[in-house]
Design an enzyme around this catalytic site. Sequence first.
Site: not given
Length: 708
Positions: A457, A527
Amino acid sequence: MPVVFDEERRLWSLQGQATTYALGVDGEARLRHLYHGPTLPRLEDLPAPDADNARFPFEPPEGPAARYEYPAWGGMFYREPCLKATFPDGVRDVRLVFDDHAARTEDGAPQLTISLRDLHYPLLVRLYYRLFEEEDLVERWTVLENAGRAPIELEQVLSATWHLPRGHGYRLTHLAGKWVGETLIHREVVTPGKKVLESRRGNTSHHANPFFAVDKGNATEEWGEVWFGALAWSGNWKIAAEHDAHGLLQISGGANDFDFSWHLEGGETFETPAFLGGYTREGFGGMSRNLHRYARKHVLPKEPPGPRPVLYNSWEATYFDVSEEGQAALAEKAAQMGVELFVVDDGWFGARNDDTAGLGDWRVNPEKFPRGLGALIQKVHSLGMAFGLWVEPEMVNRDSDLYRKHPDWVYHFLTRPRTESRNQLVLNLAKEEVKEHLFSMLDRLLSENDISFIKWDMNRPFSEPGWPEASAGRQREVWVRHVQGLYGVLRRLREAHPGVAFESCSGGGGRADLGIMRLTDQVWTSDNTDPFDRLSIQEGYSMAYPARTMMCWVADPGQWTENRRAPLSYRFHSAMMGSLGIGGNLLEWSDEELAEARRLVERYMGIRTVIQEGNQYRLLSPRDGDITAVQYVAEDRSRSILFVLRHPTRFQDPVPTVYPRGLAEGSLYRVTGMEDIRSGRSLMGWGVEVLLEGDLASTMIELTEVGG
Ligand code: DGJ
């Protein structure tokens, strides 16, 4: 012959399956673009490199007639240059002329190299062209060499410029968005001036994606000429489409020149990222299918092989509230459902109870995992699943042991505050010791634990990109050095741990590009896990990148948007269009839901090779109406999967007829849910009637060849 050279006229052509790309040297030894379009196998059909001259009185020789392959800033060149440099004596004018050429086969692909040199200074510029014949694509990149002794300052070094046929009325398609709304399709008429797509944030960005497509204003999904390209770069990038009143349209791209410079010492080289380009007459769909095939065959890592597994990720179920017990309970449910890979997300390490602390301290949190990670990994394995883990290696919280020990490891300016975002700072990957630390930390993590998958990430963009230890002349190299450092660490890890797959994530889909895909197996698309919003995000993503890389989760309803409550089957159908994952809190799912999920996971496993390896057709777009239809066809056309999803039901309107594509006309297909056997010709010509009742209804139809 894929690369042909006409010695007399000094021109080259690269012959793809259905396209030709041609370039040549003019009377003043400058390299010019000649042609990019449908196949022209006869070299004599190509225009002479000087043919365009003199048609533009009152314009300089470097003006609209000059479609240079690699334009440098010098003379009366006023458009976007690929190269801008300052020589040791202060001269800031670059004049490139043809020097040499070579053709050979590299990793099975024909490659042409054309060397240019400055007329006076020892600056060599090698242009690389790698041809992917079957996909009708050309990869271009450039290497600059300082063949002298004194340093040369580079201020702009783009990868390549693509030229379109002279004309007006072009239309630009690009992908833009934001966090929870990435890769949305935008289409606009190209008018005189310059349209710049770019990132200045240090990552690829949620806001724009390094891809473009240009058509003549009339292309559809299945028909029409499209010129397109994508950059293999995960940092600051730029694609500039420049159009003028003479109809010239050039598209230049590469690592962004904003706040960039590179100090090229004598004997050193600088290599740009690759800028892929292509042409098709088969519309946006043909473009995407060529790009998808190229990424699958030539970009994505070959190891570990096989289809992407169905994964479970615990982020939306537990957020930072991670513990061995809680994860084990989720793992049991995931295993019952047939999940193959169980991934623990953020919160397993250091003092990470929320996003204010712990980043940088990649030691397992002893309160959450008193027996280390090993016990959970064993449990996951005993349930028949592989184990995966989340990390965010490029970042550090101020509240972390790593930052307390090495406050100088983050980008910063000595006289400025260090701006935090999500309470974190960015590590300076231009520094050797930082790269070394990241590699050894991750190497240890992967050596000490049986981990098959890493979700990598990167949750914030850069600010104050200072590197105080470097000389003033090298400060602006950080944008490029960071990406080179990231790629270097990933490359070393993949070599040391070939069985481990990686996912590229950047606070959702902030790092999706052909550069990171050379080193990662899949991408976290967004997301936003709302299954309806996702249709648009996924549609845009599919313009450039293949379904295999597009990670999609089945999440709990109402996570993101207006509390939308989509049925489980709709959530699955939306997520089954890429690499399937589950992201809901399984402890709250009913037995019926778990059983239905198990059936759908099994169903996905039975069809996933068609989705992950097949040809994709965007039949009905979520941008155009209430129905979305997406189809996947196996390369040999023996199987096809068709997803049809309805958003609102209005005025008792029926679902319009859906016309599948890409089937074998003469073959016969069995269609799930229908009695008759139908020919490919009938399915594509007469279409399929689909019954969908109620809001957020969906279906998945399988077409199987049963004879010819
Ligand atoms: C952002 C990612 O996109 C999420 O999936 C999750 O991994 C969080 N970061 C964790 O902090």
